[in-house]
Design an enzyme around this catalytic site. Structure first.
Site, PDB file in Angstrom:
ATOM      1  N   ASP A 281       0.848  -1.201   0.000  1.00 30.84           N
ATOM      2  CA  ASP A 281       0.000   0.000   0.000  1.00 30.84           C
ATOM      3  C   ASP A 281       0.885   1.254   0.000  1.00 30.84           C
ATOM      4  O   ASP A 281       0.626   2.221  -0.717  1.00 30.84           O
ATOM      5  CB  ASP A 281      -0.888   0.053   1.257  1.00 30.84           C
ATOM      6  CG  ASP A 281      -1.834  -1.124   1.390  1.00 30.84           C
ATOM      7  OD1 ASP A 281      -3.052  -0.924   1.305  1.00 30.84           O
ATOM      8  OD2 ASP A 281      -1.356  -2.259   1.574  1.00 30.84           O
TER       9      ASP A 281
ATOM     10  N   ASP B 283      -6.587   4.951  -4.421  1.00 31.70           N
ATOM     11  CA  ASP B 283      -6.522   3.808  -3.504  1.00 31.70           C
ATOM     12  C   ASP B 283      -5.428   2.903  -4.063  1.00 31.70           C
ATOM     13  O   ASP B 283      -5.632   2.200  -5.058  1.00 31.70           O
ATOM     14  CB  ASP B 283      -7.866   3.071  -3.451  1.00 31.70           C
ATOM     15  CG  ASP B 283      -7.879   2.022  -2.354  1.00 31.70           C
ATOM     16  OD1 ASP B 283      -6.786   1.600  -1.931  1.00 31.70           O
ATOM     17  OD2 ASP B 283      -8.976   1.619  -1.931  1.00 31.70           O
TER      18      ASP B 283
ATOM     19  N   LEU C 136      -4.067   0.255  -3.089  1.00 34.15           N
ATOM     20  CA  LEU C 136      -4.309  -1.191  -2.980  1.00 34.15           C
ATOM     21  C   LEU C 136      -5.669  -1.342  -2.301  1.00 34.15           C
ATOM     22  O   LEU C 136      -5.792  -1.087  -1.102  1.00 34.15           O
ATOM     23  CB  LEU C 136      -3.194  -1.853  -2.150  1.00 34.15           C
ATOM     24  CG  LEU C 136      -3.011  -3.377  -2.263  1.00 34.15           C
ATOM     25  CD1 LEU C 136      -1.744  -3.814  -1.565  1.00 34.15           C
ATOM     26  CD2 LEU C 136      -4.200  -4.170  -1.784  1.00 34.15           C
ATOM     27  N   ASP C 137      -6.666  -1.671  -3.073  1.00 32.32           N
ATOM     28  CA  ASP C 137      -8.001  -1.888  -2.517  1.00 32.32           C
ATOM     29  C   ASP C 137      -8.153  -3.386  -2.274  1.00 32.32           C
ATOM     30  O   ASP C 137      -7.870  -4.192  -3.156  1.00 32.32           O
ATOM     31  CB  ASP C 137      -9.049  -1.372  -3.516  1.00 32.32           C
ATOM     32  CG  ASP C 137     -10.466  -1.553  -3.008  1.00 32.32           C
ATOM     33  OD1 ASP C 137     -10.744  -1.127  -1.876  1.00 32.32           O
ATOM     34  OD2 ASP C 137     -11.284  -2.125  -3.749  1.00 32.32           O
TER      35      ASP C 137
ATOM     36  N   THR D 249      -6.880  -4.735   0.899  1.00 32.74           N
ATOM     37  CA  THR D 249      -5.637  -5.072   1.620  1.00 32.74           C
ATOM     38  C   THR D 249      -5.807  -6.313   2.488  1.00 32.74           C
ATOM     39  O   THR D 249      -4.935  -7.182   2.550  1.00 32.74           O
ATOM     40  CB  THR D 249      -5.184  -3.876   2.486  1.00 32.74           C
ATOM     41  OG1 THR D 249      -4.987  -2.757   1.628  1.00 32.74           O
ATOM     42  CG2 THR D 249      -3.888  -4.170   3.221  1.00 32.74           C
TER      43      THR D 249
ATOM     44  N   THR E 177     -19.603  -7.002   1.365  1.00 31.54           N
ATOM     45  CA  THR E 177     -18.329  -7.177   2.059  1.00 31.54           C
ATOM     46  C   THR E 177     -18.185  -8.597   2.618  1.00 31.54           C
ATOM     47  O   THR E 177     -19.175  -9.243   2.964  1.00 31.54           O
ATOM     48  CB  THR E 177     -18.229  -6.153   3.212  1.00 31.54           C
ATOM     49  OG1 THR E 177     -16.968  -6.272   3.845  1.00 31.54           O
ATOM     50  CG2 THR E 177     -19.335  -6.356   4.245  1.00 31.54           C
TER      51      THR E 177
ATOM     52  N   HIS F 246     -16.200  -6.663   6.570  1.00 30.51           N
ATOM     53  CA  HIS F 246     -16.676  -5.494   7.317  1.00 30.51           C
ATOM     54  C   HIS F 246     -18.187  -5.533   7.500  1.00 30.51           C
ATOM     55  O   HIS F 246     -18.869  -4.523   7.346  1.00 30.51           O
ATOM     56  CB  HIS F 246     -16.276  -4.191   6.600  1.00 30.51           C
ATOM     57  CG  HIS F 246     -14.795  -3.993   6.494  1.00 30.51           C
ATOM     58  ND1 HIS F 246     -14.082  -4.214   5.333  1.00 30.51           N
ATOM     59  CD2 HIS F 246     -13.879  -3.603   7.410  1.00 30.51           C
ATOM     60  CE1 HIS F 246     -12.800  -3.966   5.534  1.00 30.51           C
ATOM     61  NE2 HIS F 246     -12.645  -3.598   6.784  1.00 30.51           N
TER      62      HIS F 246
ATOM     63  N   GLY G 124     -12.981  -5.864  -1.365  1.00 30.71           N
ATOM     64  CA  GLY G 124     -12.627  -4.784  -2.280  1.00 30.71           C
ATOM     65  C   GLY G 124     -13.822  -4.120  -2.930  1.00 30.71           C
ATOM     66  O   GLY G 124     -14.746  -4.803  -3.384  1.00 30.71           O
TER      67      GLY G 124
ATOM     68  N   ASP H 269     -12.267   4.662  -2.750  1.00 25.05           N
ATOM     69  CA  ASP H 269     -12.787   3.323  -3.061  1.00 25.05           C
ATOM     70  C   ASP H 269     -13.794   3.370  -4.199  1.00 25.05           C
ATOM     71  O   ASP H 269     -13.936   2.403  -4.947  1.00 25.05           O
ATOM     72  CB  ASP H 269     -13.500   2.728  -1.840  1.00 25.05           C
ATOM     73  CG  ASP H 269     -12.549   2.347  -0.736  1.00 25.05           C
ATOM     74  OD1 ASP H 269     -11.639   1.546  -1.007  1.00 25.05           O
ATOM     75  OD2 ASP H 269     -12.709   2.841   0.402  1.00 25.05           O
TER      76      ASP H 269
HETATM   77  P1  AMP Z   1     -14.901  -4.458   1.698  1.00 30.25           P
HETATM   78  O1  AMP Z   1     -16.112  -4.584   0.876  1.00 30.25           O
HETATM   79  O2  AMP Z   1     -15.119  -4.816   3.128  1.00 30.25           O
HETATM   80  O3  AMP Z   1     -13.739  -5.160   1.095  1.00 30.25           O
HETATM   81  O4  AMP Z   1     -14.547  -2.908   1.743  1.00 30.25           O
HETATM   82  C1  AMP Z   1     -14.342  -2.135   0.569  1.00 30.25           C
HETATM   83  C2  AMP Z   1     -13.389  -1.000   0.886  1.00 30.25           C
HETATM   84  O5  AMP Z   1     -13.910  -0.207   1.944  1.00 30.25           O
HETATM   85  C3  AMP Z   1     -12.013  -1.464   1.364  1.00 30.25           C
HETATM   86  O6  AMP Z   1     -11.044  -0.529   0.969  1.00 30.25           O
HETATM   87  C4  AMP Z   1     -12.152  -1.450   2.863  1.00 30.25           C
HETATM   88  O7  AMP Z   1     -10.916  -1.250   3.491  1.00 30.25           O
HETATM   89  C5  AMP Z   1     -13.070  -0.255   3.079  1.00 30.25           C
HETATM   90  N1  AMP Z   1     -13.912  -0.467   4.262  1.00 30.25           N
HETATM   91  C6  AMP Z   1     -15.178  -0.961   4.301  1.00 30.25           C
HETATM   92  N2  AMP Z   1     -15.637  -1.021   5.559  1.00 30.25           N
HETATM   93  C7  AMP Z   1     -14.654  -0.558   6.349  1.00 30.25           C
HETATM   94  C8  AMP Z   1     -14.516  -0.359   7.745  1.00 30.25           C
HETATM   95  N3  AMP Z   1     -15.512  -0.663   8.594  1.00 30.25           N
HETATM   96  N4  AMP Z   1     -13.356   0.134   8.216  1.00 30.25           N
HETATM   97  C9  AMP Z   1     -12.349   0.444   7.364  1.00 30.25           C
HETATM   98  N5  AMP Z   1     -12.411   0.293   6.021  1.00 30.25           N
HETATM   99  C10 AMP Z   1     -13.544  -0.206   5.519  1.00 30.25           C
HETATM  100 MG    MG Z   2     -10.035   0.463  -0.569  1.00 28.40          MG
HETATM  101 MG    MG Z   3      -6.515   0.699   0.050  1.00 31.30          MG
END
Ligand code: AMP
Ligand code: MG
Ligand code: MG
Length: 309
Positions: A51, A117, A119-120, A122, A195, A198, A220, A247
């Site tokens: 990243d 971003d 690196l989406d 991570t 997600t 998250h 991502g 994002d």
């Molecule tokens: P995900 O769908 O969970 O992979 O999230 C998509 C993007 O949003 C990624 O860059 C995650 O790091 C960010 N993201 C989503 N929810 C959160 C959270 N609660 N805290 C930090 N980053 C998040």
């Molecule tokens: Mg991201």
């Molecule tokens: Mg990122």
């Protein structure tokens, strides 16, 4: 026509090559095996060496060639000299040959905002779910996401050694999106992507309210838009604050170029100007088709919990 190409075209042409270089950095860090993981905000918000290096490379390369553009990157990094090996000076020649849409042909460098971003996905990168990872470079003008580049560094990695790894998708509103084959999902099935790392009660409640035939949990924001444009999902539903402007900026453009839509849970568009707050507080709802159906299914409890900006 005479003179040099419009700055929007030049910026996208550079961002294309810069995203490829960032993708290469992301692959190399994994290959070397020392990920250098730092917890930014607990175990669900990570940063790795990839990243950090990818962001340095993207921001330094773009600001060298476009010094007046505002560039906002995800990672908080100390201001320091970036070594020359991280700088990418090239550009994609074939993008410069395209015709810039008339509404952007007179846009000045200082009117553009770039959301990075590096690196989406991570979390997924650290867990070996490599095709979830993308590099996202979104470009905004007058508050609107107008152009974007998505590099997927590990595309094809399941094919094993010898396969051509990685691909780059890009798009400009009014011109189109390139670097992938658009595929519509099945007509008779609602497939919701959301997600995998998250989630919470409201996120799950909102997914269930869509009455999905299938739920695809992948990492991502960039990767979930890829699921939509390649027919593997019909809607990306994330009823939670968590994604940020970096994002959604580039993915939103690619999706819009093929007739899709990305909004918050209230059906409001996000603004991408330089002063906007970074968090997408009212969630993400993205679709290739039938946006209104999904909006109509968002429960009142979700709407009350997530306020638009
Ligand atoms: P995900 O769908 O969970 O992979 O999230 C998509 C993007 O949003 C990624 O860059 C995650 O790091 C960010 N993201 C989503 N929810 C959160 C959270 N609660 N805290 C930090 N980053 C998040
Ligand atoms: Mg991201
Ligand atoms: Mg990122």
């Amino acid at each position: 026509m005479s003179g040099s190409p419009a700055v929007v075209l030049r910026l996208v042409a550079s961002a294309y090559t810069v995203a490829e270089k960032a993708g290469d950095i992301v692959r190399k860090v994994l290959h070397r095996g020392e990920l250098g993981i730092v917890e930014k905000d607990g175990a669900n918000d990570l940063q790795t060496l990839a990243d950090r290096l990818a962001q340095k490379s993207i921001c330094a390369s773009l600001s060298r060639h476009f010094p007046k553009v505002t560039i906002i990157g995800e990672e908080d990094l100390p201001a320091e000299e970036v070594t020359e090996d991280l700088i990418e000076n090239g550009h994609a020649e074939e993008i410069l040959k395209k015709m810039c849409p008339a509404e952007y042909s007179g846009v000045k460098e200082e009117e553009l905002v770039v959301w990075v971003d590096p690196l989406d996905g991570t979390k997924e990168y650290t867990e070996g779910l490599l095709d979830n990872v993308t590099v996202l470079i979104g470009i905004a003008y007058a508050g609107r996401a107008i152009a974007g580049v998505i590099n997927q560094p590990f595309y094809n990695y399941q094919l094993g050694p010898g396969a051509q790894l990685g691909r780059t998708m890009w798009g400009i509103l009014g011109l189109g999106a390139f670097g992938f084959q658009l595929q519509e999902g099945p007509d008779d099935k609602r497939i919701v992507t959301t997600t995998r790392s998250h989630s919470n009660k409201i996120v799950t409640e909102c997914v269930n309210a869509m009455e999905p035939d299938e739920v695809v949990r992948v990492g991502g924001a960039g990767n979930k838009i890829i699921q939509l444009i390649e027919g593997k999902a019909s809607a990306y539903v994330f009823a939670s604050p968590g994604t940020k402007k970096w994002d959604t900026c580039a993915p939103e453009v690619i999706l819009q170029c093929v007739g899709g839509k990305l909004t918050d849970m209230h059906n409001n568009a996000y603004c991408y100007d330089a002063k906007v707050k970074h968090l997408n507080s009212a969630g993400v709802l993205a679709t290739l088709r039938n946006h209104d159906y999904y909006i109509s299914r968002v429960p009142q409890s979700v709407l009350r919990a997530l306020k638009s900006d």
